[in-house]
Design an enzyme around this catalytic site. Sequence first.
Site, PDB file in Angstrom:
ATOM      1  N   HIS A  94     151.963  69.625 -17.400  1.00 57.37           N
ATOM      2  CA  HIS A  94     152.247  71.060 -17.353  1.00 57.37           C
ATOM      3  C   HIS A  94     153.609  71.369 -16.752  1.00 57.37           C
ATOM      4  O   HIS A  94     153.879  72.490 -16.335  1.00 57.37           O
ATOM      5  CB  HIS A  94     151.122  71.813 -16.639  1.00 57.37           C
ATOM      6  CG  HIS A  94     149.984  72.087 -17.574  1.00 57.37           C
ATOM      7  ND1 HIS A  94     149.352  71.077 -18.250  1.00 57.37           N
ATOM      8  CD2 HIS A  94     149.404  73.234 -17.993  1.00 57.37           C
ATOM      9  CE1 HIS A  94     148.411  71.597 -19.035  1.00 57.37           C
ATOM     10  NE2 HIS A  94     148.428  72.911 -18.889  1.00 57.37           N
ATOM     11  N   ASP A 164     147.375  79.358  -9.239  1.00 65.73           N
ATOM     12  CA  ASP A 164     146.743  80.424 -10.027  1.00 65.73           C
ATOM     13  C   ASP A 164     145.930  79.860 -11.185  1.00 65.73           C
ATOM     14  O   ASP A 164     145.005  80.501 -11.674  1.00 65.73           O
ATOM     15  CB  ASP A 164     147.815  81.337 -10.643  1.00 65.73           C
ATOM     16  CG  ASP A 164     148.518  82.168  -9.598  1.00 65.73           C
ATOM     17  OD1 ASP A 164     148.022  82.239  -8.470  1.00 65.73           O
ATOM     18  OD2 ASP A 164     149.567  82.746  -9.926  1.00 65.73           O
ATOM     19  N   GLU A 280     149.219  88.583  -3.712  1.00 64.80           N
ATOM     20  CA  GLU A 280     150.248  88.311  -4.722  1.00 64.80           C
ATOM     21  C   GLU A 280     150.808  89.638  -5.204  1.00 64.80           C
ATOM     22  O   GLU A 280     150.542  90.687  -4.602  1.00 64.80           O
ATOM     23  CB  GLU A 280     149.680  87.496  -5.908  1.00 64.80           C
ATOM     24  CG  GLU A 280     149.477  86.024  -5.603  1.00 64.80           C
ATOM     25  CD  GLU A 280     149.486  85.130  -6.841  1.00 64.80           C
ATOM     26  OE1 GLU A 280     149.807  85.616  -7.945  1.00 64.80           O
ATOM     27  OE2 GLU A 280     149.159  83.932  -6.701  1.00 64.80           O
TER      28      GLU A 280
HETATM   29  P1  FAD Z   1     152.861  66.937 -14.471  1.00 67.09           P
HETATM   30  O1  FAD Z   1     153.642  68.010 -15.095  1.00 67.09           O
HETATM   31  O2  FAD Z   1     152.177  65.993 -15.357  1.00 67.09           O
HETATM   32  O3  FAD Z   1     153.762  66.145 -13.418  1.00 67.09           O
HETATM   33  C1  FAD Z   1     154.652  66.807 -12.559  1.00 67.09           C
HETATM   34  C2  FAD Z   1     155.472  65.817 -11.745  1.00 67.09           C
HETATM   35  O4  FAD Z   1     154.632  65.164 -10.819  1.00 67.09           O
HETATM   36  C3  FAD Z   1     156.108  64.716 -12.593  1.00 67.09           C
HETATM   37  O5  FAD Z   1     157.335  64.343 -12.037  1.00 67.09           O
HETATM   38  C4  FAD Z   1     155.123  63.586 -12.483  1.00 67.09           C
HETATM   39  O6  FAD Z   1     155.720  62.328 -12.669  1.00 67.09           O
HETATM   40  C5  FAD Z   1     154.605  63.768 -11.066  1.00 67.09           C
HETATM   41  N1  FAD Z   1     153.215  63.333 -10.909  1.00 67.09           N
HETATM   42  C6  FAD Z   1     152.153  63.666 -11.674  1.00 67.09           C
HETATM   43  N2  FAD Z   1     151.041  63.094 -11.183  1.00 67.09           N
HETATM   44  C7  FAD Z   1     151.414  62.389 -10.096  1.00 67.09           C
HETATM   45  C8  FAD Z   1     150.737  61.569  -9.161  1.00 67.09           C
HETATM   46  N3  FAD Z   1     149.426  61.343  -9.245  1.00 67.09           N
HETATM   47  N4  FAD Z   1     151.451  61.003  -8.159  1.00 67.09           N
HETATM   48  C9  FAD Z   1     152.784  61.218  -8.050  1.00 67.09           C
HETATM   49  N5  FAD Z   1     153.470  61.960  -8.919  1.00 67.09           N
HETATM   50  C10 FAD Z   1     152.806  62.541  -9.924  1.00 67.09           C
HETATM   51  N6  FAD Z   1     152.276  75.742  -9.761  1.00 67.09           N
HETATM   52  C11 FAD Z   1     151.948  76.319  -8.595  1.00 67.09           C
HETATM   53  O7  FAD Z   1     152.322  75.838  -7.534  1.00 67.09           O
HETATM   54  N7  FAD Z   1     151.195  77.458  -8.569  1.00 67.09           N
HETATM   55  C12 FAD Z   1     150.697  78.030  -9.702  1.00 67.09           C
HETATM   56  O8  FAD Z   1     150.012  79.035  -9.642  1.00 67.09           O
HETATM   57  C13 FAD Z   1     150.995  77.416 -10.940  1.00 67.09           C
HETATM   58  N8  FAD Z   1     150.512  77.902 -12.100  1.00 67.09           N
HETATM   59  C14 FAD Z   1     150.810  77.288 -13.268  1.00 67.09           C
HETATM   60  C15 FAD Z   1     150.278  77.801 -14.458  1.00 67.09           C
HETATM   61  C16 FAD Z   1     150.556  77.191 -15.659  1.00 67.09           C
HETATM   62  C17 FAD Z   1     149.971  77.756 -16.933  1.00 67.09           C
HETATM   63  C18 FAD Z   1     151.411  76.051 -15.688  1.00 67.09           C
HETATM   64  C19 FAD Z   1     151.777  75.417 -16.993  1.00 67.09           C
HETATM   65  C20 FAD Z   1     151.951  75.551 -14.525  1.00 67.09           C
HETATM   66  C21 FAD Z   1     151.660  76.160 -13.304  1.00 67.09           C
HETATM   67  N9  FAD Z   1     152.165  75.661 -12.102  1.00 67.09           N
HETATM   68  C22 FAD Z   1     151.829  76.267 -10.920  1.00 67.09           C
HETATM   69  C23 FAD Z   1     153.115  74.550 -12.089  1.00 67.09           C
HETATM   70  C24 FAD Z   1     152.441  73.225 -11.821  1.00 67.09           C
HETATM   71  O9  FAD Z   1     152.156  73.117 -10.439  1.00 67.09           O
HETATM   72  C25 FAD Z   1     153.359  72.119 -12.227  1.00 67.09           C
HETATM   73  O10 FAD Z   1     153.470  72.139 -13.620  1.00 67.09           O
HETATM   74  C26 FAD Z   1     152.962  70.763 -11.722  1.00 67.09           C
HETATM   75  O11 FAD Z   1     153.878  69.856 -12.277  1.00 67.09           O
HETATM   76  C27 FAD Z   1     151.544  70.328 -12.014  1.00 67.09           C
HETATM   77  O12 FAD Z   1     151.305  70.042 -13.354  1.00 67.09           O
HETATM   78  P2  FAD Z   1     150.644  68.661 -13.806  1.00 67.09           P
HETATM   79  O13 FAD Z   1     149.514  68.312 -12.937  1.00 67.09           O
HETATM   80  O14 FAD Z   1     150.427  68.790 -15.247  1.00 67.09           O
HETATM   81  O15 FAD Z   1     151.809  67.620 -13.479  1.00 67.09           O
END
Ligand code: FAD
Length: 541
Positions: A94, A164, A280
């Site tokens: 994400h 969120d 918020e």
């Molecule tokens: P990824 O996008 O898959 O990874 C993000 C980063 O973390 C990459 O660099 C990856 O290599 C690293 N990573 C992933 N897993 C691990 C692990 N286990 N150990 C170490 N590194 C790792 N953020 C907020 O803070 N608050 C919100 O309310 C919020 N709402 C969101 C709503 C939507 C619809 C979306 C798309 C995103 C939102 N986000 C929010 C952002 C979100 O926190 C980030 O996208 C974050 O990267 C988490 O997504 P993911 O778990 O898919 O991680």
Amino acid sequence: MAINKLLLTFAICRLIVTVGLTVDPAELLRLGVDGQLSVDPSDVEIASLDFGLLSRAEPMAVLRPASAEDIARLVRAAYNSAGGFTVSARGHGHSINGQAQTSSGVVIEMSRRSGGGQLGGLGNPNPPQVSVKEMHADVWGGELWIDVLRSTLEYGLAPKSWTDYLYLSVGGTLSNAGISGQAFNHGPQISNVHELDVVTGKGEILTCSEEENSKLFHAVLGGLGQFGIITRARISLEPAPHRVRWIRVLYSSFSSFTRDQEYLISLYGNPPSQKFDYVEGFVIVDEGLINNWRSSFFSPRNPVKISSIGSNGGVLYCLEITKNYYQSTVDTIDQEVEYLLKKLNYIPSSVFTTDLPYVDFLDRVHKAELKLRSKGLWDVPHPWLNLFVPKSRIADFDKGVFKGILGNKTSGPILIYPMNRNKWDQRSSVVTPDEDVFYLVALLRSALDNGEETQTLEYLSNQNRQILRFCDDAGIKVKQYLPHYTTQQEWMDHFGDKWSQFYQKKMEFDPQRILATGQRIFMPSFLASSSPSSSGSVAPW
Ligand code: FAD
């Protein structure tokens, strides 16, 4: 299995030819992981993209690990590899700007829900383990928050600090911060973790906490995946509230809006009955599905025509607050809410209230996701911009951006809410503005191909650049949240005083610079040494 090996060899050979990788295919084939290593095009395709849909990077293979040991094996192989390759953990993909992608190595699909491809059916290695006595849960790094919630609710417990949207992975949000309206009170998610298991860039599996390997613990929290891969997190829990009183009130005056928000977050030290649980807010420039997808709050039973309220200059501000309650506090909830609302200066006729189960409140954005998906509006490019803005300059930001650069058109929700810096541990890797209170401003934009120039990716990306330039010119010292930069100077400016520590920790925990290269902070050593321009530097690429 034999076919998979053949495909893997083929894929690696192709990469060697196309991008000049010097990996010996046998290195990956020898790994002997218990999970699955896939080069199936459907798995590679999923790992090549993210929610942003702004960049594409094809990994040579995708690993669905069966354990932390599988991850350690892969990282050790990369660390010791003669030719070199990178390893990127992907939570739920994400990110916006390819932060979990890599073209020069292997993506680890941490979540079983990152599905669709051949790997879709496998379960996460360890289901959440809840300790009622200690009020914590041990969860796999790829677990999604929605599944953490479901598991802890079986014991009447829930995590304290949220995002969120719950279809994000634990490891992914802990690598950033993890924020929502509870952060003023509990701090971000990274402030609500007791212990981690981490696979470092050398392939060691280390347990870390405040007491044990504390340097690694603080480095990994908010560390953008640079120091290790989180395989287990111990999350702090509280008794799960039963229901939520969810309230929205409107303002036409920005100064009244922010004064009230700041007042509400200053109550963090009060007893639970004398503060809201969530604070918020958002900017309303325009009605419509794409601008308000974050929630379905204004339901037919609670109709509101924003235009009927009237505002100066077309901009309204909506304060969004909630109060949690339990069966045992149902008798006092009305009184407590009324007492807190009395202190606020919103437009008197603009109070909108709803009441719903706690889970439905936490999972509110998912409903909106389903609605957008059904209209083909979810899988579109998302040029999001998230900024931490210091409190002292938020009014300048309002004038220059909300009432200036954005005009009267937006292309997605614009969130704005303040947080208390004292709830952020300064030892973590995350950087915030240097003031006691700072705001999150999130421009959650969707680019559409509907013939309207103001909705195009190019237009919105330009507008993002314009906003950053405006802040720079006006001396508003913003910090990007979910940061994205392309030069080392920009990364150094982003981290400021923390850069030298960040750099030293990188050299200690991931000396070959093979982890999370999609962040584009450091160039992997095997590429740096072969690049004539970098002469072995750690510059981004
Ligand atoms: P990824 O996008 O898959 O990874 C993000 C980063 O973390 C990459 O660099 C990856 O290599 C690293 N990573 C992933 N897993 C691990 C692990 N286990 N150990 C170490 N590194 C790792 N953020 C907020 O803070 N608050 C919100 O309310 C919020 N709402 C969101 C709503 C939507 C619809 C979306 C798309 C995103 C939102 N986000 C929010 C952002 C979100 O926190 C980030 O996208 C974050 O990267 C988490 O997504 P993911 O778990 O898919 O991680």
